[in-house]
Design a protein around this motif. Structure first.
Motif, PDB file in Angstrom:
ATOM      1  N   ALA A  85       0.873  -1.227  -0.066  1.00 45.46           N
ATOM      2  CA  ALA A  85       0.078  -0.072  -0.128  1.00 45.46           C
ATOM      3  C   ALA A  85       0.809   1.148  -0.047  1.00 45.46           C
ATOM      4  O   ALA A  85       0.591   2.294  -0.765  1.00 45.46           O
ATOM      5  N   ARG A  89       1.113   4.281  -3.072  1.00 44.78           N
ATOM      6  CA  ARG A  89       0.927   5.729  -2.422  1.00 44.78           C
ATOM      7  C   ARG A  89       1.948   6.589  -3.115  1.00 44.78           C
ATOM      8  O   ARG A  89       1.995   7.612  -3.737  1.00 44.78           O
ATOM      9  N   VAL A 120      -5.693  -4.807   1.140  1.00 47.52           N
ATOM     10  CA  VAL A 120      -6.334  -3.481   1.432  1.00 47.52           C
ATOM     11  C   VAL A 120      -7.867  -3.748   0.870  1.00 47.52           C
ATOM     12  O   VAL A 120      -8.084  -3.948  -0.187  1.00 47.52           O
ATOM     13  N   GLN A 121      -8.751  -3.268   1.631  1.00 52.07           N
ATOM     14  CA  GLN A 121     -10.144  -3.588   1.094  1.00 52.07           C
ATOM     15  C   GLN A 121     -10.628  -2.287   0.146  1.00 52.07           C
ATOM     16  O   GLN A 121     -11.418  -1.653   0.508  1.00 52.07           O
ATOM     17  N   ARG A 125      -9.019   3.446  -0.461  1.00 51.13           N
ATOM     18  CA  ARG A 125      -8.836   3.682   0.835  1.00 51.13           C
ATOM     19  C   ARG A 125      -7.374   4.192   0.988  1.00 51.13           C
ATOM     20  O   ARG A 125      -6.973   4.879   2.167  1.00 51.13           O
ATOM     21  N   VAL A 126      -6.497   4.108  -0.183  1.00 52.72           N
ATOM     22  CA  VAL A 126      -5.161   4.585  -0.186  1.00 52.72           C
ATOM     23  C   VAL A 126      -4.966   5.907  -1.120  1.00 52.72           C
ATOM     24  O   VAL A 126      -4.328   6.754  -0.896  1.00 52.72           O
ATOM     25  N   ARG A 167     -11.641  13.110  -3.289  1.00 55.46           N
ATOM     26  CA  ARG A 167     -12.094  12.492  -1.985  1.00 55.46           C
ATOM     27  C   ARG A 167     -11.865  10.822  -1.865  1.00 55.46           C
ATOM     28  O   ARG A 167     -11.788  10.405  -2.735  1.00 55.46           O
ATOM     29  N   LEU A 168     -11.068  10.564  -0.687  1.00 57.69           N
ATOM     30  CA  LEU A 168     -10.802   9.197  -0.319  1.00 57.69           C
ATOM     31  C   LEU A 168     -11.994   8.784   0.275  1.00 57.69           C
ATOM     32  O   LEU A 168     -12.480   9.566   0.889  1.00 57.69           O
TER      33      LEU A 168
END
Lengths: 169, 268
Positions: A85, A89, A120-121, A125-126, A167-168
């Motif tokens: 992850a 990023r 990571v779902q 999310r990242v 937006r995350l």
């Protein structure tokens, strides 16, 4: 000699097009989407097939680049593990603005069937995601359609300003 | 005739009770059934303590003391022609016995036989590395440490192999939850955005199965679809399912057999 000269004003062949800066810039951007190679799992095979001769991404102007500094699209193709992850990023941050992300396949969208400690779902999310592409794995036609949808999105955006912060989830 | 019992709550209870459940066992047989294994076992017994030995699925299983693991494997490799270590790992018996079981799966290409060496160690106990004998044990022992937390002594590079190095917990232990503990749930957030981002994101968002009934940006309700981002806290209108066929499709007509013309002359 002179009789073959084209009368631009008369025949509607005026070689001048009136348009806006937005449309010109977005026309260029949307037809030269250079994508970062980001095959993480089996979706990566479909992504490679999309780039190869039968499906031929080059006709969209989509050329895969191996460096984030030359790319503006990240096709996250496959399962994102927690160990990886921070790297995704970092590579996303290294891409130059404007940049877009396609989350390809169920694993990248939501973690897919891997609801485990190591996955990571969902890549949203990242990193912020522009387009979610369902399927397990999506066929190359589906990825082509996603790129075409992204082209439509780019053409709607304003070219003059910096991109709005996304937006995350 | 069996007495009647009410079946109303049968779904709530488990069907299979201890009374009828018998855990399947793989059949064991004596080592003396196989001449090759009997000779090997006699050779091992001459030098080392053997706690148990039997044949299971045409493979000999030998249980030894954990201290002897290096010397037994060395003996098997040099004297008994078991030249390959095809697999090794640990089994978590912490709940029942408080011990790990370490197994070494050995293969002899010359004899065409497989032997499994087993030993048990306590939770905090370390085991001797067999990497000097078999290079294949290098990564296997690292994986065993990574997944179970079994420390291996004299290993050249005793670090995690699959999980990140700053990971907490050992995922293949029976006590480790499949969906991860709190550390695992926040791992990528802590790493990328910092621990203070935990409060901004909120623990409820860590649940991948969470559904927000009133969030129209991320969720839509079938039969009640509304435009993106609409506030539906006051309720949303129904959007009943309408099939194209009902009102007809533009430029498309339904086939009507009465009105259609059947061509009888195919040569026409």
């Amino acid at each position: 000699m002179a009789q073959h000269q084209v009368n631009y004003l008369k025949d509607g062949g005026l070689p001048v097009a009136l348009t806006t800066i937005d449309k010109v810039v977005n026309w260029g951007r949307s037809n030269s989407i250079w994508a970062l190679t980001y095959g993480l799992a089996c979706c990566g095979i479909e992504m490679m097939a999309s780039g190869a001769s039968r499906y031929d991404f080059d006709r969209f102007g989509t050329i895969f680049r191996a460096s984030p500094r030359q790319a503006e699209l990240m096709v996250v193709a496959g399962t994102l593990t927690k160990k990886h992850a921070e790297f995704i990023r970092r590579l996303y941050d290294q891409m130059t603005e404007p940049k877009w992300v396609i989350s390809m396949g169920s694993c990248a969208n939501t973690g897919g069937m891997f609801n485990t400690y190591a996955t990571v779902q969902g890549v949203d999310r990242v990193i912020p995601v522009d387009l979610y592409l369902p399927g397990c794995a999506p066929r190359p036609e589906t990825l082509q359609y996603a790129v075409m949808m992204l082209q439509q999105k780019i053409r709607k955006e304003s070219a003059s300003r910096a991109q709005k912060p996304k937006r995350l989830m | 005739m069996r007495a009647y019992t009410p079946k109303d709550d049968v779904q709530k209870k488990s069907y299979y009770t201890d009374r009828f459940w018998v855990a399947p066992q793989v059949a064991k047989s004596e080592v003396s059934d196989d001449a090759v294994f009997a000779a090997d076992l006699a050779a091992i017994k001459a030098k080392f303590d053997v706690l148990d030995a039997y044949i299971q699925v045409e493979q000999m299983v030998v249980v030894i003391n954990a201290n002897d693991n290096y010397s037994v494997l060395e003996f098997l490799k040099n004297e008994c022609e078991y030249t390959q270590l095809s697999e090794m790992s640990a089994i978590d018996w912490l709940a029942t016995e408080g011990k790990f079981e370490i197994f070494y799966q050995m293969l002899s290409m010359a004899k065409r036989k497989r032997v499994r060496i087993k030993c048990k160690i306590d939770e905090k106990e370390a085991i001797q590395s067999v990497e000097k004998l078999f290079r294949s044990a290098d990564w296997s022992e690292r994986e065993m440490y990574d997944m179970f937390g079994v420390v291996v002594n004299n290993h050249p590079f005793m670090k995690r192999i699959l999980m990140p190095e700053d990971w907490e917990g050992f995922p293949l232990r029976k006590t480790y939850p499949l969906q991860g503990d709190e550390f695992a749930a926040w791992y990528e957030v802590d790493k990328i955005f910092g621990k203070e981002a935990r409060e901004i994101i909120g623990p409820e968002n860590r649940d991948p199965a969470r559904i927000d009934r009133y969030d129209t940006q991320r969720f839509s309700r079938l039969g009640h679809e509304v435009p993106f981002g609409t506030d539906i806290s006051q309720g949303e209108p129904d959007t009943p399912l309408v099939y194209q066929e009902k009102e007809g499709v533009f430029m498309v007509e339904k086939f009507d057999a009465e009105k259609s013309v059947v061509i009888s002359d195919r040569q026409r």
